[in-house]
Each structure stands twice: as C-alpha cells, then as structure tokens.
Design an enzyme around this catalytic site. Sequence first.
Site, PDB file in Angstrom:
ATOM      1  CB  THR A  14      -0.935   0.104   1.177  1.00 19.19           C
ATOM      2  OG1 THR A  14      -1.619  -1.382   1.182  1.00 19.19           O
ATOM      3  CG2 THR A  14      -1.866   1.241   1.242  1.00 19.19           C
ATOM      4  CB  CYS A  15       3.874   2.071   2.040  1.00 16.75           C
ATOM      5  SG  CYS A  15       3.243   1.531   3.513  1.00 16.75           S
TER       6      CYS A  15
END
Length: 166
Positions: A53-54
């Site tokens: 996600t990052c």
Amino acid sequence: MIKIGDRIPNATLTESVEFGEACPVSPTPVSVEEATKGKRIVIFGLPGAYTPTCSAKHVPGYVKHLPELKAKKVDEVWCVSFNDGFVMAAWGKTQDAIGKIRFLGDGNGELTKKLGLEIDLSKAGLGQRLQRFSMLVDNGVVKQLNVEAPGKFEVSDAATMLKQIS
C-alpha cells in the site's frame, strides 16, 4: 497519542539524498523541532518502505498532488517510516520521489513512540512499526491529523489532506 493543537515532539530522524555506487551515502540526522520551525509541512507516516500500500498508493499520491499542496502554501512533504535512513533513501529513489518528498527514517522509533503511533505487526513478521497517518504541521504545531485504523488506507492519503488544508 498526539492530537490537533499539540506541538510535534522533538526527535531525531535520518535522511540521505545522495547516492554512491551501490547505495545511499550515510544519512544525516534531522531534528524534527528544528526542521519544522517556521514551515508548513505535511507529514505522512507509514508502516514500512517497499510495502504494497505504501509503494503503490501512499507515496505516489503525495507525489502526484505535490503541486496542489505547494499551491496551498505547504513548504515540504515528509514521508516517515520505522526504517533506517538508508532504506528510506533507496525507496525514495525507486519511487522517483527524492527531491520532491523528504524520506525520513525513524529507525529507532523515537518519533513513532513520542507520537503514540506505534503498532505491533509482529504477527506479520514486521515487529514494531509506525501506524499509518498524515498530519499538517505549521511552525511545529499539529493543525490536522488523520490516523488510520490498523490495516486501512482511507484518511491519510494526499487527496484527504488537500481537502483539509485551507
């Protein structure tokens, strides 16, 4: 836990923006207190560099919306993670974001702990990490704060921060 109206606690983060043949050069210390003086800064924190996600959403969103943030008089955007400065610099380079966003390592978790945003991800093999968040800091004072529920990415994105900044 940190809240709107609080002063951001002082801590020492690390940053590297130069690269040698194989890896970033030794990171330099960055005092949060000194680096936020007289500036309007958006800080977003995340559990770890190179995580899905990052890498796919959080960082690219802030890079994409950087011109709009600057138009709202944001001086700098910081990405902070419970990683060392070497890892943060290498990750920033792979994200093509060095020189756009500051990638600051909180390798000892000093800022993480002082913010009260540590999260135990040991079950996933990640150990202690920084809970995903975003904040607007103006001259060292927290003006906006968005803390994600564990495993979520709903309120700490760049688009949400843009809507909150006047």
